[in-house]
Design an enzyme around this catalytic site. Structure first.
Site, PDB file in Angstrom:
ATOM      1  N   CYS A 159       0.857  -1.186   0.000  1.00  0.00           N
ATOM      2  CA  CYS A 159       0.000   0.000   0.000  1.00  0.00           C
ATOM      3  C   CYS A 159       0.888   1.230   0.000  1.00  0.00           C
ATOM      4  O   CYS A 159       1.669   1.433   0.944  1.00  0.00           O
ATOM      5  CB  CYS A 159      -0.922   0.008   1.222  1.00  0.00           C
ATOM      6  SG  CYS A 159      -1.874   1.540   1.373  1.00  0.00           S
ATOM      7  N   GLU A 335     -12.453  15.659  27.441  1.00  0.00           N
ATOM      8  CA  GLU A 335     -12.353  14.438  26.643  1.00  0.00           C
ATOM      9  C   GLU A 335     -13.136  13.318  27.320  1.00  0.00           C
ATOM     10  O   GLU A 335     -13.042  13.118  28.529  1.00  0.00           O
ATOM     11  CB  GLU A 335     -10.895  14.029  26.463  1.00  0.00           C
ATOM     12  CG  GLU A 335     -10.672  12.672  25.837  1.00  0.00           C
ATOM     13  CD  GLU A 335     -11.353  12.484  24.487  1.00  0.00           C
ATOM     14  OE1 GLU A 335     -11.938  11.405  24.271  1.00  0.00           O
ATOM     15  OE2 GLU A 335     -11.328  13.429  23.659  1.00  0.00           O
ATOM     16  N   CYS A 410     -13.836  17.116  10.312  1.00  0.00           N
ATOM     17  CA  CYS A 410     -13.439  16.148   9.281  1.00  0.00           C
ATOM     18  C   CYS A 410     -14.620  15.806   8.367  1.00  0.00           C
ATOM     19  O   CYS A 410     -14.536  14.878   7.569  1.00  0.00           O
ATOM     20  CB  CYS A 410     -12.875  14.876   9.921  1.00  0.00           C
ATOM     21  SG  CYS A 410     -14.031  14.042  11.027  1.00  0.00           S
TER      22      CYS A 410
END
Length: 454
Positions: A159, A335, A410
């Site tokens: 890859c 978090e 994202c």
């Protein structure tokens, strides 16, 4: 128009989720494998009420932006499906996707900056998750990525998006696992021990944390033998862990991880800042590109404030918080994942930082607690998962923020949705910067700056 009908079309552009777009009369046609400015012969695959999907029969006139993919399995593997598009054009298309998504979902016609390119366009991935299976007759262990829109595993030996050493180690693992009679996973009937091989790698390639996701609640002796051989053979491997996942699920990792040998974390170093990262903790897939994002966010905050108080929500191992601590009076990091919060505490010590507070818990609940204590921040930074923020979290974020919100996303669609909610709650969009965290894929990271309206 019917399934099987054939047409000649010109590709206009790429769209969010990765397909190319053409039109037949006024009907949009989504085509896998097209490139902007291609002239194609296509066959209709599916007819929907408002759009069509089609396959390419022939490339009649290739686009000037069409290039030879770096990977021979590009057309089969579903991992990075933009390799056939020149890199400059990929960056331009991502800029347009962000702009059009903001317009379509948020109703904002906004100037979007040119996409910042990745420092590396090959061998950039420092988190790799390889599903494992096994052939029925020869019992050969297979690893790779799934065929596009399927769960059919494509066995991959090379890859180009991961470093050569990872390709080498993976082949060694496959052969050694077969010798040790370790069974690859069969997801249809939930049998077989080895489900996934996961690598967490420092960007300088000197530290590798290896995780075996196993279909068990204990570490099998064969997995221990495999780990022992690997950590002796490859000095870059600083630790090997087992993650226990015996449920019939598409979720790759559980939160139950145990160390087999070595460390249960690795250290990433970016511009002299050190991050300790454990198996279950989030860190950016492309660290060299992450540093560009960290610096752009720092620049935006520094140019608009002086020693601000900063809220860092969805903070992971405190990657942003630590980076921004030098320009802040105080940073509060929130978090949910316990291992990431533990790493954040260690990272504060590693970097000798004294102005960061770590809060472990659900972001929405922690927001509520901060509001009750009348805490406010000059700047709130959020970097949520792909699903974005819920409405309650947005409303509370607005209550917590005096001046600016920096949103790192994202997913252009959820970013646009959340910006629309922030606009409705008194924050206006000031700056949008796409960054190419994931070369050769349709994914794009975006930094948005919003300012509280006076």
């Amino acid at each position: 128009m019917l399934v099987g009908d054939e047409f000649i079309v010109n590709i206009d552009k790429m769209v969010n989720e990765g397909n190319s777009l053409a039109r037949i009369d006024s009907t949009p046609v989504f085509i896998t494998g097209g490139c902007p400015e291609d002239k194609l012969k296509i066959r209709i695959k599916k007819v929907n009420k408002n759009y069509l999907t089609a396959d390419i029969i022939e490339i009649i006139e290739p686009s000037p932006h069409r290039v030879q993919p770096a990977c021979a399995l590009h057309n089969a593997c579903g991992s990075c499906n933009w390799q056939h598009i020149s890199y400059d054009e990929q960056l331009r298309q991502k800029q347009q996707i962000v702009k059009e998504t903001l317009n379509h979902i948020a109703g904002i016609d906004f100037e979007v900056q040119e996409t910042i390119g990745s420092p590396l366009t090959e061998e950039y991935r420092c988190k790799i998750q390889l599903p494992v299976s096994q052939t029925k007759v020869s019992k050969r262990i297979l690893t790779g990525y799934y065929k596009r829109n399927s769960h059919e595993l494509i066995n991959i030996k090379y890859c180009p998006m991961q470093s050569a050493i990872i390709n080498e180690i993976t082949e060694f693992i496959k052969n050694e696992a077969q010798n040790l009679k370790i069974q690859g996973y069969n997801e249809k009937n939930n049998i077989g021990l080895l489900r996934h091989i996961i690598y967490r790698i420092s960007s300088d390639l000197t530290q590798i944390l290896l995780i075996f996701v196993i279909n068990s609640d204990k570490i099998d002796s064969s997995i221990k033998k495999l780990a022992s051989v690997l950590i002796k053979k490859y000095p870059q491997i600083v630790g090997i862990c087992a993650n226990f996942n015996n449920k019939k699920t598409n979720v790759i990792m559980s939160y139950n991880t145990a160390k087999i040998c070595g460390n249960d974390y690795y250290i990433e170093t970016l511009e002299n800042i050190k991050y300790r990262i454990s198996a279950n903790s989030f860190f950016q897939v492309n660290p060299k590109c992450a540093a560009l994002i960290f610096n752009k966010v720092k620049e935006l905050i520094e140019n608009n404030t002086s020693l601000p108080t900063i809220l860092d929500a969805y903070s992971g191992v405190s990657s942003f918080g630590i980076w921004l601590s030098s320009i802040a009076s105080k940073v509060v990091c929130i978090e949910e994942v316990q291992s990431a919060s533990n790493d954040a505490i260690e990272n504060i010590k590693l970097n000798n930082i004294e102005n960061i507070e770590i809060r472990n818990g659900d972001a929405a609940e922690e927001f509520n607690q901060l509001i009750k204590s009348n805490t406010r921040f000059d700047v709130s930074l959020i970097d949520p998962p792909r699903k974005g923020c819920n409405e309650n979290a947005i409303e509370n974020l607005v209550k917590l923020t005096n001046k600016y919100i920096v949103y790192v996303s994202c997913n252009p669609s959820t970013l646009a949705r959340d910006i629309k909610m922030l606009n409705a709650n008194g924050f206006s969009l000031k700056y949008v910067q796409p960054v190419d965290m994931f070369p050769h894929t349709y994914h794009v990271e975006t930094i948005a700056l919003l300012e509280k309206e006076q």
